[in-house]
Write an enzyme that holds these catalytic residues in place. Sequence first.
Site, short mmCIF file in Angstrom:
data_model
loop_
_atom_site.label_atom_id
_atom_site.label_comp_id
_atom_site.label_asym_id
_atom_site.label_seq_id
_atom_site.Cartn_x
_atom_site.Cartn_y
_atom_site.Cartn_z
N ARG A 151 0.88 -1.18 0.00
CA ARG A 151 0.00 0.00 0.00
C ARG A 151 0.91 1.22 0.00
O ARG A 151 1.68 1.41 0.95
CB ARG A 151 -0.91 -0.01 1.23
CG ARG A 151 -1.55 1.35 1.49
CD ARG A 151 -2.67 1.30 2.47
NE ARG A 151 -3.83 0.62 1.92
CZ ARG A 151 -5.06 0.69 2.43
NH1 ARG A 151 -5.29 1.42 3.51
NH2 ARG A 151 -6.05 0.04 1.88
N HIS A 153 -7.31 0.72 -6.43
CA HIS A 153 -7.51 -0.14 -5.26
C HIS A 153 -8.20 -1.43 -5.74
O HIS A 153 -9.36 -1.68 -5.43
CB HIS A 153 -8.37 0.59 -4.22
CG HIS A 153 -8.30 0.02 -2.84
ND1 HIS A 153 -7.55 -1.09 -2.51
CD2 HIS A 153 -8.92 0.39 -1.68
CE1 HIS A 153 -7.70 -1.36 -1.23
NE2 HIS A 153 -8.52 -0.49 -0.71
N GLN A 208 -9.97 -4.01 -3.26
CA GLN A 208 -11.27 -3.56 -2.77
C GLN A 208 -12.35 -3.86 -3.81
O GLN A 208 -13.45 -4.32 -3.47
CB GLN A 208 -11.23 -2.05 -2.49
CG GLN A 208 -12.55 -1.47 -2.02
CD GLN A 208 -12.96 -1.96 -0.64
OE1 GLN A 208 -12.20 -1.87 0.29
NE2 GLN A 208 -14.18 -2.48 -0.53
N ASP A 255 -17.08 7.34 -1.59
CA ASP A 255 -15.82 7.23 -0.86
C ASP A 255 -15.51 8.62 -0.30
O ASP A 255 -16.14 9.61 -0.69
CB ASP A 255 -14.71 6.75 -1.82
CG ASP A 255 -13.38 6.48 -1.12
OD1 ASP A 255 -13.36 6.35 0.12
OD2 ASP A 255 -12.35 6.41 -1.82
N CYS A 258 -16.11 1.61 0.54
CA CYS A 258 -14.90 0.84 0.85
C CYS A 258 -14.52 0.96 2.32
O CYS A 258 -13.88 0.07 2.87
CB CYS A 258 -13.75 1.30 -0.04
SG CYS A 258 -13.41 3.07 0.07
N ARG A 290 -13.42 -8.64 1.76
CA ARG A 290 -11.99 -8.38 1.52
C ARG A 290 -11.19 -9.65 1.86
O ARG A 290 -10.26 -10.02 1.16
CB ARG A 290 -11.50 -7.22 2.40
CG ARG A 290 -12.09 -5.86 2.11
CD ARG A 290 -11.68 -5.33 0.76
NE ARG A 290 -10.25 -5.25 0.61
CZ ARG A 290 -9.46 -4.24 1.05
NH1 ARG A 290 -10.02 -3.21 1.66
NH2 ARG A 290 -8.15 -4.26 0.85
N1 NVA Z 1 -9.80 6.76 -1.43
C1 NVA Z 1 -9.43 6.29 -0.12
C2 NVA Z 1 -9.69 4.82 -0.01
C3 NVA Z 1 -9.36 4.23 1.34
C4 NVA Z 1 -9.60 2.75 1.39
C5 NVA Z 1 -7.97 6.62 0.15
O1 NVA Z 1 -7.15 6.43 -0.73
O2 NVA Z 1 -7.67 7.08 1.26
N1 CP Z 2 -11.08 -0.16 2.39
C1 CP Z 2 -9.82 -0.24 2.86
O1 CP Z 2 -8.87 -0.48 2.11
O2 CP Z 2 -9.71 -0.08 4.19
P1 CP Z 2 -8.36 0.14 5.01
O3 CP Z 2 -7.81 1.49 4.62
O4 CP Z 2 -8.77 0.07 6.44
O5 CP Z 2 -7.38 -0.95 4.64
#
Ligand code: NVA
Ligand code: CP
Length: 324
Positions: A115, A142, A145, A237, A278, A306
């Site tokens: 990540r 992502h 997800q 989101d 998500c 997930r």
């Molecule tokens: N768009 C959000 C998704 C988190 C799972 C982010 O990147 O923070």
């Molecule tokens: N939806 C998601 O990826 O959640 P986290 O940021 O908690 O991993």
Amino acid sequence: MNLMNYQAKFPFAQRHLLTLQDWSEDEILQCLALGVKLKAMQKDRRRQICLEGKTLAMIFAKSSTRTRVSFEVGATQLGATALFLSTADIQLGRGEPISDTAQVLSRMVDGIMIRTFKQSDLEALAKYGSIPIINGLTDEFHPCQVLADLMTIYEKKGTFRGLKLAFVGDGNNMAHSLMIGCSKLGIDVAVASPDGYKPNPTYTAWAVANAAGHGSKVTVCSDPLEACAGADVLYTDVWASMGQEDEAAKRREAFGGVYQINAACLSVAKPDAIFLHCLPAHRGEEVTAEVIDGPHSVIFDEAENRLHAQKAVMALLMGDGKAE
Ligand code: NVA
Ligand code: CP
């Protein structure tokens, strides 16, 4: 559409999950079918060990609850070990090159979930490493997800083709991966975002063209109610993603009061529409509490998936995918 009829083909043609653009419709369906099967096996307390003795390195440059826990628990359930590596602690965070990190980890572990910010960092890991690389979220995409989202849609709707998903909010990593993933399976996608926050035009153009080849359409507009009209799935989101904390106030101005899934959106959607997010969510911003905590919301089934969808990803990329 019956995912139970889908048999995973081995060896799986893809080595990595960098973006769902790289996976064919058939590969996505194989993965979802395996996720459905692994979920059923877990509910029946059947043995799912298929990655015995293997190790997944999980590199996190951003926070996580779901991704970290689902990969760690999923790896354990498949007989593997997961290593949590925060970039605050490992040498990558102090400037060690991605190329060296990729080659070192390739000598010790069997797969890397990462990540991070830049998609190009994943591409570099894949280029210099010799093990599967899994995208656990970048600024661009992502995909894990969206596999869980598609599995949830299948469980609730029993099909993909002919459905419509409405995404209201920031044209961000989730919007990109939803447009791409849905365009592979014949799901229409309508995105509503304010000007200046629409999805990246390159990914939109890709999804529009790909959808056309799969008998569906992807559109981008500015009006949430236009996007939600007749939708089977309502999705939103956060307005400010991880790494955009400094822009939060400006984004509240741009999105506030308009780019929200609320009762008005539900009233124009199909009566049996489901709500997905998500997570993490901000009640009162991109979604009202009434919707996210109401009867249309399936966010916790989605979060649970997930675990199951990513077990399928690990089984296919790190093992032979035969979970019996
Ligand atoms: N768009 C959000 C998704 C988190 C799972 C982010 O990147 O923070
Ligand atoms: N939806 C998601 O990826 O959640 P986290 O940021 O908690 O991993």
